[in-house]
Enzyme design. Structure first.
Site, PDB file in Angstrom:
ATOM      1  N   CYS A  92       0.841  -1.191   0.000  1.00 57.63           N
ATOM      2  CA  CYS A  92       0.000   0.000   0.000  1.00 57.63           C
ATOM      3  C   CYS A  92       0.882   1.249   0.000  1.00 57.63           C
ATOM      4  CB  CYS A  92      -0.977   0.006   1.166  1.00 57.63           C
ATOM      5  SG  CYS A  92      -0.251  -0.471   2.724  1.00 57.63           S
ATOM      6  N   GLY A  93       1.849   1.242  -0.882  1.00 60.16           N
ATOM      7  CA  GLY A  93       2.684   2.420  -1.074  1.00 60.16           C
ATOM      8  C   GLY A  93       3.497   2.718   0.170  1.00 60.16           C
TER       9      GLY A  93
END
Lengths: 298, 133
Positions: A92-93
């Site tokens: 998620c980044g």
């Protein structure tokens, strides 16, 4: 030079990856909507709690009565507790690492000042990151993997843990780390001081309190008793809000990370297909030349 | 009859919001009924049924487990720690709840906290009896 078969395989594998990232993006989008509505549904409770608490605190501080320690603090700031909330899953980044970075900077600063730091990790990813540097400081790791959606119960469990430690005199100041959900593309890692409780009345709430005439209130059992039971509840609510914001932020971050991953995959497929076609054409041309020159030689 | 604005807020959602005639609360110092024009008061709540009177005999029962009531000049707000409307209650979920509270009570030493938990168990058992009836 890669052969045609290699190129074909490479394109197929990128395509498969793209399908996965695309699916993850769509799942994240659906989950984001759910997380956002959960965060919104929980907002009225937190807001009213804040209003009531600031009313109460304002009333109490006017009297010379003894205040609960959760409000005033221990009068010391030697030992700090950090509650670091992160996600249970990656991909998620920069979501997890940005919270961890903020916590790490905070911890390093405190350690440089010669203070004791204790860390409670909520969520596996933050624990994985912080464990490398602060394995001695981490006193507890709360795993929320078994819960599909965070409920108030889990937040209350964490809140109770913090209060129990505080009552045992394990720390003086507690700070909560989480990611505030601003929009799908912007999540702000935030540090929130939870003990001593921050109940400084804001402009808006003060007006609301003013027309209520708080001095006229009847308290049952007593103002102190109510404040005493309300402060722990407020802590749990703050943790709950943080967890919900975190859940929304996580899905938002995953959505944008997967979106760019899908786009990257698309670009790569385009590039590889171009190389593939050129190679194929070069091979055909080469074969033709071979045939023609063979015919000419006859 | 005069009405006032009443709101019941649980951590996860708003359970009730609207004009009501009377609200019966399970306050820690004993049950109390709030009518329109009640004096401003703040009280903590214990486990028990909250009864909302919407007028002309209509009403709603909601099981409250701990919380806090803020009765102001304009209306009443209840912040419930846990709240379940009667329609959503089942004998099974109640039984699980009783078991949960009982295990917490067993782990506690004698004292006011244990007494409060015992009272909660009693109330929950009452609720179960009402449900069966």
């Amino acid at each position: 030079m890669a052969s045609l078969k290699d190129l074909r395989n490479r394109i197929a594998s990128v395509k498969a990856t793209q399908k996965i990232t695309k699916a993850m993006q769509m799942v994240a989008a659906a989950k984001l909507r759910r997380a956002q509505s959960a965060a919104e549904a929980a907002r009225p409770y937190a807001e009213r709690m804040a209003v009531v608490l600031s009313n109460l605190a304002a009333g109490v501080s006017q009297g010379d009565a003894e205040l609960p320690r959760m409000l005033t603090g221990t009068g010391d700031d030697k030992t700090h507790l950090m509650v670091v909330c992160t996600a249970e899953r990656g991909l998620c980044g920069a979501f997890n690492s940005s919270i961890a970075r903020l916590a790490r900077e905070h911890a390093n600063k405190l350690l440089a000042e010669g203070k004791t730091v204790k860390i409670i990790c909520v969520g596996k990813k933050g624990h994985d990151i912080l464990r490398r540097q602060f394995s001695k400081q981490i006193i507890e790791f709360v795993d929320l993997r078994e819960f599909r959606y965070v409920g108030y119960e889990q937040a209350d469990m964490i809140g109770r843990k913090v209060i129990q430690l505080f009552d045992e005199g394990e720390f003086d100041v507690a700070t909560l780390f989480y990611s505030r959900f601003k929009s799908v593309i912007a999540q702000v890692p935030t540090a929130l001081k939870i003990i001593p409780a921050q109940v400084a009345p804001e402009e808006g709430t003060e007006a609301a309190a003013g027309d209520g005439g708080e001095s006229l209130y009847e308290y049952e059992p007593s103002q102190q008793a109510i404040l005493g039971t309300l402060l722990p509840k407020n802590l749990s609510v703050q943790v709950f809000t943080a967890l919900l914001e975190n859940a929304a932020s996580e899905q938002g971050a995953r959505m944008s990370a997967m979106d760019s991953a899908t786009r990257n995959a698309g670009e790569m497929i385009k590039k590889q297909t171009l190389i593939y076609n050129r190679t194929r054409q070069a091979q055909i041309t080469k074969e033709l030349i071979e045939i023609i020159s063979g015919a000419e030689a006859l | 009859m005069a009405t006032f604005h009443f709101e019941l807020v649980a951590p996860e959602r708003i359970l009730y919001s609207g004009e009501v005639e009377a609200v019966e609360l399970p306050a820690t110092e004993g049950d109390m009924t709030v009518l329109a024009g009640h004096a401003p008061a703040m009280t903590t709540l214990q486990t028990g049924f909250l009864v909302v009177g919407e007028g002309s005999g209509k009403g709603k029962r909601i099981l409250i487990q701990g919380g806090f009531a803020d009765i102001g000049p304009k209306g009443a707000t209840i912040l419930a720690e846990r709240a379940t409307p009667l329609e959503e209650l089942t004998a099974q979920s109640l039984e699980e709840e009783i078991l949960r509270v009982r295990t917490t009570a067993d782990a506690k030493d004698e004292g006011p906290e244990k007494e409060a938990l015992k009272a909660a168990i009693h109330k929950l058992e009452e609720a179960k009896a009402t449900l069966r009836a």
